[in-house]
Write an enzyme that holds these catalytic residues in place. Sequence first.
Site, mmCIF file in Angstrom:
data_model
loop_
_atom_site.group_PDB
_atom_site.id
_atom_site.type_symbol
_atom_site.label_atom_id
_atom_site.label_comp_id
_atom_site.label_asym_id
_atom_site.label_seq_id
_atom_site.Cartn_x
_atom_site.Cartn_y
_atom_site.Cartn_z
ATOM 1 N N GLY A 19 -10.373 -7.412 8.819
ATOM 2 C CA GLY A 19 -11.318 -8.520 8.685
ATOM 3 C C GLY A 19 -12.729 -7.990 8.921
ATOM 4 O O GLY A 19 -12.948 -7.191 9.831
ATOM 5 N N MET A 75 -5.416 -4.439 13.664
ATOM 6 C CA MET A 75 -4.422 -4.563 14.729
ATOM 7 C C MET A 75 -3.745 -3.246 15.139
ATOM 8 O O MET A 75 -2.798 -3.274 15.923
ATOM 9 C CB MET A 75 -3.357 -5.597 14.319
ATOM 10 C CG MET A 75 -3.958 -6.976 14.028
ATOM 11 S SD MET A 75 -2.764 -8.191 13.443
ATOM 12 C CE MET A 75 -1.762 -8.444 14.900
ATOM 13 N N GLU A 76 -4.188 -2.114 14.610
ATOM 14 C CA GLU A 76 -3.464 -0.861 14.897
ATOM 15 C C GLU A 76 -4.331 0.370 15.187
ATOM 16 O O GLU A 76 -3.917 1.261 15.953
ATOM 17 C CB GLU A 76 -2.544 -0.487 13.702
ATOM 18 C CG GLU A 76 -1.431 -1.463 13.396
ATOM 19 C CD GLU A 76 -1.869 -2.608 12.492
ATOM 20 O OE1 GLU A 76 -2.935 -2.479 11.839
ATOM 21 O OE2 GLU A 76 -1.168 -3.628 12.439
ATOM 22 N N GLU A 127 0.840 -1.207 0.000
ATOM 23 C CA GLU A 127 0.000 0.000 0.000
ATOM 24 C C GLU A 127 0.864 1.241 0.000
ATOM 25 O O GLU A 127 0.583 2.209 -0.683
ATOM 26 C CB GLU A 127 -0.834 0.060 1.281
ATOM 27 C CG GLU A 127 -1.961 -0.887 1.351
ATOM 28 C CD GLU A 127 -2.570 -0.734 2.733
ATOM 29 O OE1 GLU A 127 -3.666 -0.194 2.809
ATOM 30 O OE2 GLU A 127 -1.920 -1.139 3.708
ATOM 31 N N ASP A 148 -10.871 -10.060 4.315
ATOM 32 C CA ASP A 148 -11.303 -11.394 4.751
ATOM 33 C C ASP A 148 -12.438 -11.215 5.730
ATOM 34 O O ASP A 148 -12.772 -10.102 6.115
ATOM 35 C CB ASP A 148 -10.122 -12.124 5.417
ATOM 36 C CG ASP A 148 -9.586 -11.349 6.623
ATOM 37 O OD1 ASP A 148 -10.127 -11.547 7.724
ATOM 38 O OD2 ASP A 148 -8.667 -10.527 6.464
HETATM 39 N N1 ADE Z 1 -6.294 -7.424 9.105
HETATM 40 C C1 ADE Z 1 -6.862 -8.008 8.024
HETATM 41 N N2 ADE Z 1 -7.584 -9.088 8.370
HETATM 42 C C2 ADE Z 1 -7.485 -9.197 9.719
HETATM 43 C C3 ADE Z 1 -7.975 -10.111 10.659
HETATM 44 N N3 ADE Z 1 -8.736 -11.149 10.286
HETATM 45 N N4 ADE Z 1 -7.662 -9.929 11.976
HETATM 46 C C4 ADE Z 1 -6.892 -8.884 12.350
HETATM 47 N N5 ADE Z 1 -6.365 -8.003 11.500
HETATM 48 C C5 ADE Z 1 -6.667 -8.147 10.191
#
Ligand code: ADE
Length: 242
Positions: free
Chosen positions: A80, A194-195, A14, A218
Amino acid sequence: MSQPWALVSALHDELSAVLNLMPDEAVQKVAGREFWVGHLQGREVIATLSGIGKVAAATTATLLIEHFGVQGIIFTGLAGGLGQQVRVGDVVVARSLIQHDMDARPLFPRHMIPDLRKDAFLVDPDLAHAVTLSAAEVLQQVHQHVPSRTLVQYGLHQPCVHEGLILSGDRFVSTAADSAELVQRLPQALAVEMEGAAMAQVCHDFGIPLAVVRTISDRADDTAHVDFKGFLRDVASHYSAA
Ligand code: ADE
């Protein structure tokens, strides 16, 4: 001197797509991180990677604010999907963010950041709205940004933008049981990553506006890891740059 905006990506593909749009960037290294200082469409910007996880992202946000004096941060990455209506290829713009793994019970309620006595960080609504409008414009013309065969390959039909709650934690959520538990605990959640909420805490402390824009790669279930890299390269990097 005007203060720059920070453009932060979670992953390298990215960031490369954004750097390709900066004609004059010069790299500076601080605390083991690379910061590209330059211009995008005539505006002063600093582009960098957040690092993966909450601590890395919080350090990056602090450096952007204290060392580079940015006036705001725009963060793009993958997430996600948790909300029922949130599909792979959609974009989620944060209205609020919660650290889903913060748990100081029984001293404080689950998710509460003890020092701040709050769980959710609200983002600047005007900035979120502006970002939502541009994301919607990009998705309306998705064929201009992503080749048709890629859209077919990933089953992307009519991707759309959602605004709402994003969860962050130091865990890649990769089982249907884990994502179901998160949804049960925080039913308003649209996406998990996660951030974002770590950056939101730093921006809250410094009084700096933040936007978090996540492309859904996902459904945070048992197939979450499949083709993460391919999706990033083929789809998400184009979205971020656009
Ligand atoms: N970033 C993209 N998909 C994720 C997921 N399933 N869990 C945590 N961070 C993500």
